[in-house]
Write a protein that holds these residues in place. Structure first.
Motif, PDB file in Angstrom:
ATOM      1  N   THR A  31       3.149 -15.052   1.276  1.00 52.80           N
ATOM      2  CA  THR A  31       2.885 -16.491   1.421  1.00 52.80           C
ATOM      3  C   THR A  31       1.519 -16.697   2.051  1.00 52.80           C
ATOM      4  O   THR A  31       1.101 -15.957   2.940  1.00 52.80           O
ATOM      5  CB  THR A  31       3.967 -17.164   2.287  1.00 52.80           C
ATOM      6  N   GLY A  85       0.381 -19.035   4.000  1.00 49.40           N
ATOM      7  CA  GLY A  85       0.266 -19.676   5.296  1.00 49.40           C
ATOM      8  C   GLY A  85      -0.389 -21.038   5.184  1.00 49.40           C
ATOM      9  O   GLY A  85      -0.378 -21.668   4.129  1.00 49.40           O
ATOM     10  N   THR A 111      -5.391 -12.874   2.713  1.00 50.87           N
ATOM     11  CA  THR A 111      -4.478 -12.472   1.648  1.00 50.87           C
ATOM     12  C   THR A 111      -5.263 -11.927   0.463  1.00 50.87           C
ATOM     13  O   THR A 111      -4.935 -10.868  -0.089  1.00 50.87           O
ATOM     14  CB  THR A 111      -3.606 -13.657   1.210  1.00 50.87           C
ATOM     15  N   ILE A 113       7.193 -20.691   2.137  1.00 51.08           N
ATOM     16  CA  ILE A 113       8.134 -19.848   2.885  1.00 51.08           C
ATOM     17  C   ILE A 113       9.547 -19.998   2.331  1.00 51.08           C
ATOM     18  O   ILE A 113      10.259 -19.012   2.121  1.00 51.08           O
ATOM     19  CB  ILE A 113       8.092 -20.212   4.377  1.00 51.08           C
ATOM     20  N   ALA A 125       9.806 -18.177  -0.947  1.00 53.90           N
ATOM     21  CA  ALA A 125       9.815 -16.723  -0.760  1.00 53.90           C
ATOM     22  C   ALA A 125      11.176 -16.244  -0.257  1.00 53.90           C
ATOM     23  O   ALA A 125      11.674 -15.196  -0.679  1.00 53.90           O
ATOM     24  CB  ALA A 125       8.713 -16.323   0.211  1.00 53.90           C
ATOM     25  N   ILE A 177       9.056  -9.944   2.203  1.00 55.59           N
ATOM     26  CA  ILE A 177       8.128 -11.059   2.377  1.00 55.59           C
ATOM     27  C   ILE A 177       7.072 -10.673   3.409  1.00 55.59           C
ATOM     28  O   ILE A 177       7.397 -10.142   4.472  1.00 55.59           O
ATOM     29  CB  ILE A 177       8.854 -12.322   2.864  1.00 55.59           C
ATOM     30  N   THR A 180       4.037 -12.763   5.378  1.00 52.51           N
ATOM     31  CA  THR A 180       3.626 -14.148   5.580  1.00 52.51           C
ATOM     32  C   THR A 180       2.286 -14.236   6.293  1.00 52.51           C
ATOM     33  O   THR A 180       2.083 -13.641   7.343  1.00 52.51           O
ATOM     34  CB  THR A 180       4.675 -14.919   6.405  1.00 52.51           C
ATOM     35  N   HIS A 215       7.795 -19.140  11.967  1.00 49.21           N
ATOM     36  CA  HIS A 215       8.450 -18.419  10.883  1.00 49.21           C
ATOM     37  C   HIS A 215       9.828 -17.905  11.273  1.00 49.21           C
ATOM     38  O   HIS A 215      10.782 -17.997  10.488  1.00 49.21           O
ATOM     39  CB  HIS A 215       7.594 -17.199  10.492  1.00 49.21           C
ATOM     40  N   ARG A 257      10.719  -8.625   6.273  1.00 49.42           N
ATOM     41  CA  ARG A 257       9.676  -9.624   6.509  1.00 49.42           C
ATOM     42  C   ARG A 257       8.706  -9.130   7.575  1.00 49.42           C
ATOM     43  O   ARG A 257       9.125  -8.710   8.647  1.00 49.42           O
ATOM     44  CB  ARG A 257      10.268 -10.958   6.942  1.00 49.42           C
ATOM     45  N   SER A 274       4.392  -9.848   9.112  1.00 42.70           N
ATOM     46  CA  SER A 274       3.245 -10.758   9.096  1.00 42.70           C
ATOM     47  C   SER A 274       2.155 -10.219  10.011  1.00 42.70           C
ATOM     48  O   SER A 274       2.425  -9.397  10.898  1.00 42.70           O
ATOM     49  CB  SER A 274       3.654 -12.165   9.558  1.00 42.70           C
TER      50      SER A 274
END
Length: 335
Positions: A13, A15, A25, A103, A106, A118, A120, A138, A293, A295
């Motif tokens: 994702t 963001g 990303t 989010i 996903a 995922i 993020t 999140h 998940r 990040s």
């Protein structure tokens, strides 16, 4: 990055589209050896990021992660179709809504098993609030929509790992919420999370809440009445837990190899040591979910968004951890 054969792909994702999420990303996913991924988020913001840092790449719009990825193209599920890219560095309700929608989409893909996990990019809490989103971050969204009973935040780098008993709440509330059940949840998840990272017999250190871990009750009784009983209960379950240790020294001991993971009582107690060692190497892992998940361990960096200078190191690390965790989960499920 290795394990480029990962299947199904990761969901990434973007963001907050006004921050550095799209840039990092793009930089991470256009790196040689990046794992297969489908991007979810603000299409115009991704287009802008490609022009800024990877002009040789293009967007391939898709409706799901099953569509093959063409060469030099990023697959995108656009959660803000036909919306213009927001101004860099500005809090905007539309940006918060686009981040939230990505989010949610996903999570749906992950719960359906259509993505391996995922990753993020950073969101902005004020933008979420402006969009009417009631979650502070999140982790709380994942806990609500992810199909999990209990979740916890693990912050990790190559030297230390920490799991939080309480997360995004005022310190006054954190003290109230750090009760016996919360201690047990965090200790169990810390043990399981460390095992998922390949540590066969994790040594879990539990930090105290008060200075000097309460100094035998002189500076507070939470260690005596709540934390120590939780440690003993966890040990009875076969978890190698110890403490409570003073919060000002336990991370130093962990860094020297005495412990594999530290359970911290509140947000800043756990995050300051990890972030002090460098945002570029830290990753946030949500424990307790039925899917992976991760990040980056930093924020939206509104002050440098759009300048093309945001470093993707933490995003690359988050992708690497996601691949590792997804592969371990697959082995466990197939066993």
């Amino acid at each position: 990055m290795t394990e480029s054969h990962l299947h199904p792909p990761l969901a990434v994702t973007l963001g907050d589209p006004a921050g550095i999420g799209p840039e990092i990303t793009v930089r991470a996913l256009t790196t040689l050896g990046a794992p297969p991924a489908v991007v979810l988020g603000h299409g115009a913001a991704l287009e802008r990021a490609l022009a800024l840092v990877a002009p040789g790449w293009r967007i391939q719009p898709v409706t799901g992660p099953e569509t093959p990825a063409p060469e030099n193209a990023l697959r995108l599920i656009d959660t803000a179709p036909e919306q213009p890219a927001p101004a860099y560095g500005a809090v905007a309700a539309a940006a918060g809504q686009a981040a939230y929608d990505a989010i949610r989409a996903a999570i749906d893909l992950a719960r359906a098993g259509r993505v391996a996990g995922i990753v993020t990019a950073p969101i902005h809490k004020e933008a979420l609030s402006a969009a009417g989103v009631k979650f502070p971050g999140h982790t709380e969204m994942l806990a609500t929509y992810g199909g999990a009973g209990k979740v916890a935040m693990m912050l990790a780098n190559d030297e230390i790992r920490t799991v939080l008993v309480t997360i995004h709440v005022a310190l006054r509330d954190a003290i109230e919420q750090a009760d016996f059940p919360a201690q047990m949840d965090a200790i169990r998840l810390a043990h399981a999370g460390a095992k998922a990272l390949g540590i066969a017999a994790p040594r879990v250190a539990v930090a105290g809440l008060n200075p000097h871990a309460g100094e035998g009750g002189l500076f507070g009784r939470e260690e005596i009445e709540i934390i120590s009983p939780a440690i003993e209960a966890a040990r009875a379950e076969g978890i190698d837990a110890s403490g409570p240790w003073p919060g000002d020294t336990v991370f130093m001991m962990a860094r020297k190899g005495r412990f594999d993971v530290v359970v911290a009582q509140y947000h800043d107690q756990g995050l300051i040591p990890v972030k002090y060692m460098g945002l570029e190497s830290g990753v946030n892992i949500t424990l307790g979910l039925p899917f992976v998940r991760t990040s980056p361990d930093h924020g939206t960096a509104f002050d440098i968004a759009g300048q093309g200078v945001a470093e993707p190191d933490s995003m690359v690390t988050a992708l690497r951890y996601a691949v590792q965790l997804a592969a371990a989960r697959r082995v466990t499920e197939e066993a």
